[in-house]
Design a protein around this motif. Structure first.
Motif, PDB file in Angstrom:
ATOM      1  N   GLY A  63       0.794  -1.230   0.000  1.00  0.00           N
ATOM      2  CA  GLY A  63       0.000   0.000   0.000  1.00  0.00           C
ATOM      3  C   GLY A  63       0.819   1.269   0.000  1.00  0.00           C
ATOM      4  N   THR A 120      -1.359  -2.977   5.115  1.00  0.00           N
ATOM      5  CA  THR A 120      -0.981  -1.767   4.374  1.00  0.00           C
ATOM      6  C   THR A 120      -1.848  -1.602   3.136  1.00  0.00           C
ATOM      7  OG1 THR A 120       0.757  -3.002   3.195  1.00  0.00           O
ATOM      8  CG2 THR A 120       1.401  -1.799   5.184  1.00  0.00           C
ATOM      9  N   LEU A 121      -2.181  -2.704   2.478  1.00  0.00           N
ATOM     10  CA  LEU A 121      -3.078  -2.637   1.314  1.00  0.00           C
ATOM     11  C   LEU A 121      -4.453  -2.139   1.727  1.00  0.00           C
ATOM     12  CD1 LEU A 121      -3.704  -3.206  -1.665  1.00  0.00           C
ATOM     13  CD2 LEU A 121      -4.217  -5.569  -1.020  1.00  0.00           C
ATOM     14  N   GLN A 124      -4.308   1.540   2.296  1.00  0.00           N
ATOM     15  CA  GLN A 124      -4.165   2.215   1.007  1.00  0.00           C
ATOM     16  C   GLN A 124      -5.510   2.316   0.288  1.00  0.00           C
ATOM     17  OE1 GLN A 124      -3.739   0.188  -2.317  1.00  0.00           O
ATOM     18  NE2 GLN A 124      -4.174   2.173  -3.224  1.00  0.00           N
ATOM     19  N   TRP A 243      -4.018   0.753  -5.881  1.00  0.00           N
ATOM     20  CA  TRP A 243      -3.176  -0.397  -5.539  1.00  0.00           C
ATOM     21  C   TRP A 243      -2.257  -0.807  -6.687  1.00  0.00           C
ATOM     22  CZ3 TRP A 243      -3.277  -4.962  -8.272  1.00  0.00           C
ATOM     23  CH2 TRP A 243      -4.375  -5.190  -9.098  1.00  0.00           C
ATOM     24  N   SER A 246       1.090   0.810  -6.297  1.00  0.00           N
ATOM     25  CA  SER A 246       1.932   0.087  -5.341  1.00  0.00           C
ATOM     26  C   SER A 246       2.546  -1.143  -5.996  1.00  0.00           C
ATOM     27  CB  SER A 246       1.103  -0.330  -4.121  1.00  0.00           C
ATOM     28  OG  SER A 246       0.609   0.789  -3.425  1.00  0.00           O
TER      29      SER A 246
END
Length: 322
Positions: A63, A120-121, A124, A243, A246
């Motif tokens: 993320g 973290t995803l 994000q 995403w 990333s």
């Protein structure tokens, strides 16, 4: 640890690289080369900042684009609606992402491996959803409309050559700072935590704090990449924090190499070149790019710079034998 001689060596390399970049417009005055280097400065910082977590910290973030996009939006809004000058807006974008990194990192770095990655995803995607839905502030899926003021005194960043030199200086300075930090005692402590967190904790190192500091640093440097991209496109768009962005940063590290400092910058350049060529030659963009990534992952089994360094070390060992 960082020694005086290694600091001087890194400084000389940074100055030499900057001198070469500054000279490029005099030999290639067209916009193609200038635009490429400006984008490389943005994505190179983005990928290198992620490698602080992946390569040096052993924390794979899915993320990281939330800080790239967050820096772009914070900078754009401070310029558009806050009337801030360019230096103040850059500082504000970095501080915003530092606070965002502190809040999110305080939660994420407590987890390990795949749990860290997916959390973290999740954050994000939350940030991306806020950007999409808060239309009155961010412009929604249309992005920041109306452009960003790019003039500060005698500095006119609307001129592509001026923006080129500004991006080169900002990119090289940030890369040098990251190199200095990673060669400092903190950088070696981060490596120790990556290699054996239990042993580091036994030695009295606060593992959570070290990882959190790395997360905040990565957030700040990613935001500078977002600032450069916002200046380049004179705006900010939701795609900056999606995403897939990333994922592209992870691809850059895979292609360039995560065990050499300059590897992510090389990977960013390679991915940009591949993207430009593929979009011009075929409509099967995803398939072609997937094959290239598989070549690096399964063929070379490492990034380009890691592969070159391994070949060089192998030849050096053979040459040293009697």
């Amino acid at each position: 640890m960082t020694t005086h001689s290694s600091f001087n060596k890194d400084l000389l390399v940074a100055l030499a690289g900057l001198a070469i970049l500054v000279a490029i417009p005099f030999f290639s005055p067209g916009r193609v080369a200038l635009d490429f280097v400006i984008r490389l400065a943005a994505f190179g910082l983005f990928a290198t900042s992620l490698n602080i977590l992946v390569g040096y910290g052993g924390m794979v973030s899915f993320g990281h684009a939330m800080f790239f996009g967050g820096g772009a939006y914070a900078f754009g809004l401070l310029m558009q609606k806050g009337g801030a000058s360019i230096p103040v807006a850059i500082l504000g974008a970095v501080l915003f992402c530092a606070v965002l990194g502190f809040v999110i990192g305080s939660i994420c770095v407590r987890l390990k491996e795949i749990y860290f990655s997916f959390l973290t995803l999740a954050f994000q995607m939350l940030i991306h959803s806020i950007i999409i839905t808060w239309t009155s502030l961010t412009g929604g899926d249309q992005g920041l409309m109306g452009g960003i003021p790019r003039v500060w005194g005698s500095l006119n960043l609307a001129d592509v050559q001026t923006l080129y030199w500004f991006s080169c200086v900002l990119g090289v300075v940030c890369l040098f700072l990251m190199r200095y930090i990673l060669q400092s005692p903190f950088g070696y402590t981060l490596r120790m935590v990556r290699d054996n967190a239990d042993r580091a904790q036994f030695l009295g190192i606060n593992v959570w704090r070290v990882r959190l500091y790395a997360f905040i640093l990565a957030s700040c440097f990613a935001s500078v990449g977002g600032v450069i991209m916002a200046l380049f496109v004179s705006g900010a768009y939701p795609e900056f924090s999606y995403w897939t962005m990333s994922g592209e940063a992870v691809f850059m590290i895979m292609m360039g190499g995560l065990h050499t400092f300059i590897g992510p910058v090389v990977g960013a350049g390679l991915l940009m070149i591949f993207n430009d060529i593929i979009t011009r030659t075929t409509e099967y963009h995803g398939l072609a790019l997937g094959i290239i990534v598989l070549f690096f992952a399964l063929g070379l089994k490492r990034g380009m710079t890691d592969f070159v360094v391994q070949i060089y070390q192998s030849l050096s060992r053979k040459g040293a034998r009697p």
